[in-house]
Design a protein around this motif. Structure first.
Motif, short mmCIF file in Angstrom:
data_model
loop_
_atom_site.label_atom_id
_atom_site.label_comp_id
_atom_site.label_asym_id
_atom_site.label_seq_id
_atom_site.Cartn_x
_atom_site.Cartn_y
_atom_site.Cartn_z
N LEU B 66 0.87 -1.17 0.00
CA LEU B 66 0.00 0.00 0.00
C LEU B 66 0.91 1.22 0.00
O LEU B 66 1.80 1.34 0.85
CB LEU B 66 -0.87 0.01 1.27
N VAL B 67 0.69 2.11 -0.96
CA VAL B 67 1.54 3.30 -1.08
C VAL B 67 0.69 4.54 -0.84
O VAL B 67 -0.30 4.76 -1.56
CB VAL B 67 2.18 3.38 -2.49
N ARG B 68 1.06 5.31 0.17
CA ARG B 68 0.35 6.57 0.43
C ARG B 68 1.02 7.67 -0.37
O ARG B 68 2.24 7.80 -0.37
CB ARG B 68 0.41 6.89 1.92
N MET B 69 0.20 8.46 -1.07
CA MET B 69 0.74 9.49 -1.97
C MET B 69 0.37 10.89 -1.49
O MET B 69 -0.77 11.15 -1.10
CB MET B 69 0.15 9.32 -3.38
N LYS B 70 1.36 11.80 -1.54
CA LYS B 70 1.08 13.24 -1.42
C LYS B 70 1.52 13.85 -2.74
O LYS B 70 2.71 14.12 -2.94
CB LYS B 70 1.88 13.87 -0.28
N CYS B 71 0.57 14.03 -3.65
CA CYS B 71 0.95 14.41 -5.01
C CYS B 71 1.41 15.85 -5.11
O CYS B 71 1.04 16.70 -4.30
CB CYS B 71 -0.22 14.16 -5.97
N TYR B 72 2.22 16.10 -6.15
CA TYR B 72 2.71 17.45 -6.44
C TYR B 72 1.69 18.15 -7.32
O TYR B 72 1.67 17.98 -8.54
CB TYR B 72 4.05 17.39 -7.18
N ILE B 77 -2.28 12.02 -9.30
CA ILE B 77 -2.79 10.81 -9.96
C ILE B 77 -4.27 10.57 -9.68
O ILE B 77 -4.92 9.84 -10.42
CB ILE B 77 -1.99 9.56 -9.54
N THR B 78 -4.83 11.21 -8.65
CA THR B 78 -6.26 11.02 -8.41
C THR B 78 -7.09 11.74 -9.45
O THR B 78 -8.20 11.33 -9.75
CB THR B 78 -6.68 11.52 -7.01
N VAL B 79 -6.55 12.84 -10.02
CA VAL B 79 -7.32 13.54 -11.05
C VAL B 79 -6.88 13.09 -12.43
O VAL B 79 -7.61 13.26 -13.40
CB VAL B 79 -7.31 15.09 -10.86
N HIS B 80 -5.71 12.43 -12.53
CA HIS B 80 -5.26 11.89 -13.82
C HIS B 80 -4.85 10.43 -13.68
O HIS B 80 -3.69 10.09 -13.87
CB HIS B 80 -4.09 12.72 -14.36
N LEU B 117 8.63 0.50 -9.18
CA LEU B 117 7.32 1.15 -9.19
C LEU B 117 7.29 2.35 -8.26
O LEU B 117 6.68 3.39 -8.58
CB LEU B 117 6.26 0.13 -8.74
N LEU B 118 7.97 2.23 -7.12
CA LEU B 118 8.02 3.36 -6.18
C LEU B 118 8.77 4.54 -6.80
O LEU B 118 8.40 5.70 -6.57
CB LEU B 118 8.67 2.93 -4.86
N VAL B 119 9.78 4.24 -7.57
CA VAL B 119 10.50 5.32 -8.27
C VAL B 119 9.53 6.02 -9.22
O VAL B 119 9.44 7.25 -9.25
CB VAL B 119 11.71 4.75 -9.05
N ARG B 120 8.79 5.22 -9.97
CA ARG B 120 7.82 5.78 -10.89
C ARG B 120 6.78 6.64 -10.17
O ARG B 120 6.50 7.77 -10.55
CB ARG B 120 7.14 4.63 -11.64
N LEU B 121 6.20 6.09 -9.11
CA LEU B 121 5.18 6.83 -8.35
C LEU B 121 5.79 8.07 -7.70
O LEU B 121 5.12 9.11 -7.57
CB LEU B 121 4.54 5.94 -7.28
N GLY B 123 7.63 10.06 -8.97
CA GLY B 123 7.59 11.15 -9.93
C GLY B 123 6.32 11.99 -9.83
O GLY B 123 6.28 13.13 -10.30
N TYR B 124 5.30 11.44 -9.22
CA TYR B 124 4.03 12.15 -9.12
C TYR B 124 3.82 12.80 -7.76
O TYR B 124 2.99 13.69 -7.61
CB TYR B 124 2.86 11.21 -9.42
N GLY B 125 4.56 12.31 -6.75
CA GLY B 125 4.36 12.88 -5.42
C GLY B 125 5.24 12.17 -4.40
O GLY B 125 5.98 11.24 -4.74
N GLU B 126 5.10 12.63 -3.17
CA GLU B 126 5.82 12.01 -2.07
C GLU B 126 5.17 10.67 -1.75
O GLU B 126 3.94 10.62 -1.59
CB GLU B 126 5.68 12.92 -0.85
N THR B 127 5.95 9.61 -1.66
CA THR B 127 5.36 8.30 -1.39
C THR B 127 5.77 7.82 0.00
O THR B 127 6.83 8.19 0.52
CB THR B 127 5.85 7.25 -2.40
#
Lengths: 145, 145
Positions: B66-72, B77-80, B117-121, B123-127
């Motif tokens: 489970l990865v918690r995201m704080k997007c930039y 990613i929740t809107v895209h 995958l974490l590297v990829r994610l 890119g979208y925000g703090e994981t």
DNA sequence: CGTGAAATACAATAAGC
DNA sequence: GCTTATTGTATTTCACG
């Protein structure tokens, strides 16, 4: 797990009610072969069940939340999930590495029902909850990828 | 959503492959009535699909997290969610209230694939990730409760 | 392990209550 | 709106390659 098995798995993850005839057409094998393969996948524990997906909002349960738990010692709900047998609002519990011992997904009719549930869960550990605003990706099939 | 609808929903959540005849027997109405009711539930958006549940471990994907995201900002990613279309390892994304903007469930073959995958994610925000040790309650039906 | 042919069971339509 | 009846199709089992 050859190519045919993956094709069957993919099709059944997209639509679990496909008939063996329809599966046979899509995967290009005979219907009895489909039946045999699918039963093998079931018995091997690859397919753990077939479930209708229900939209909670459409049945009057629009308040969904994820609750992070830090349980108090031996009564941890991850080792005694039966403690939640009388909480139908709890629809999923996953045990995690790290300081959070589990995440609990709850589906409720209202904020006040959610509050009652948090009180109940608070009896087992420290809770931290966040409401689900939407589910941008509700699910994805497991693929051969 | 009367008592018959709830009984059908319950049965189909337990086993989505039950025939209309079998459902009719269990719910004590005639098969055509079952077909009509189920189709109504589908068209009303109550039933959003029928899915075979697959055990990731049984198909060589034992590393679940489970990865918690704080997007930039705007690339959240929740809107895209289409940003993750080429990541089949991502099987679920839920958007949350609070400082965590989403939780992403990922299913991978190995720790190193998880790392990629974490590297990829990232890119979208703090994981912030936690591995799934087990699933004490993998799912529960939505009931009339 | 896959295919083909048998009986059984199921789904869908239409008509009636 | 639910049920019964009918038709056509699908599923299953068994025997065979």
């Amino acid at each position: 797990m050859d190519r045919v098995d993956w094709a069957l798995l993919g099709a059944l993850q997209e639509d679990a009610r496909l008939s063996y005839n329809e599966l046979a057409r899509r995967v290009h094998v005979s219907p009895p072969t489909v039946a045999q393969r699918v039963r093998r996948l079931e018995n091997a524990g690859v397919i753990t069940g077939y479930r209708a997906a229900v939209d909670p909002t459409a049945v009057g349960r629009p308040v969904i939340a994820l609750v992070r738990m830090k349980c108090y010692g031996p009564r941890c709900i991850t080792v005694h999930p039966e403690l939640l047998d009388d909480c139908p609002e709890v629809v999923e519990v996953v045990r995690l590495t790290g300081d959070i011992c589990s995440v609990v997904k709850v589906v409720t009719t209202s904020i006040s029902e959610l509050e009652r549930l948090l009180v109940r869960l608070g009896g087992y550990g420290e809770t931290s909850s966040a409401m689900v605003l939407s589910t941008p990706i509700p699910w994805r099939p497991v693929t051969a990828g």
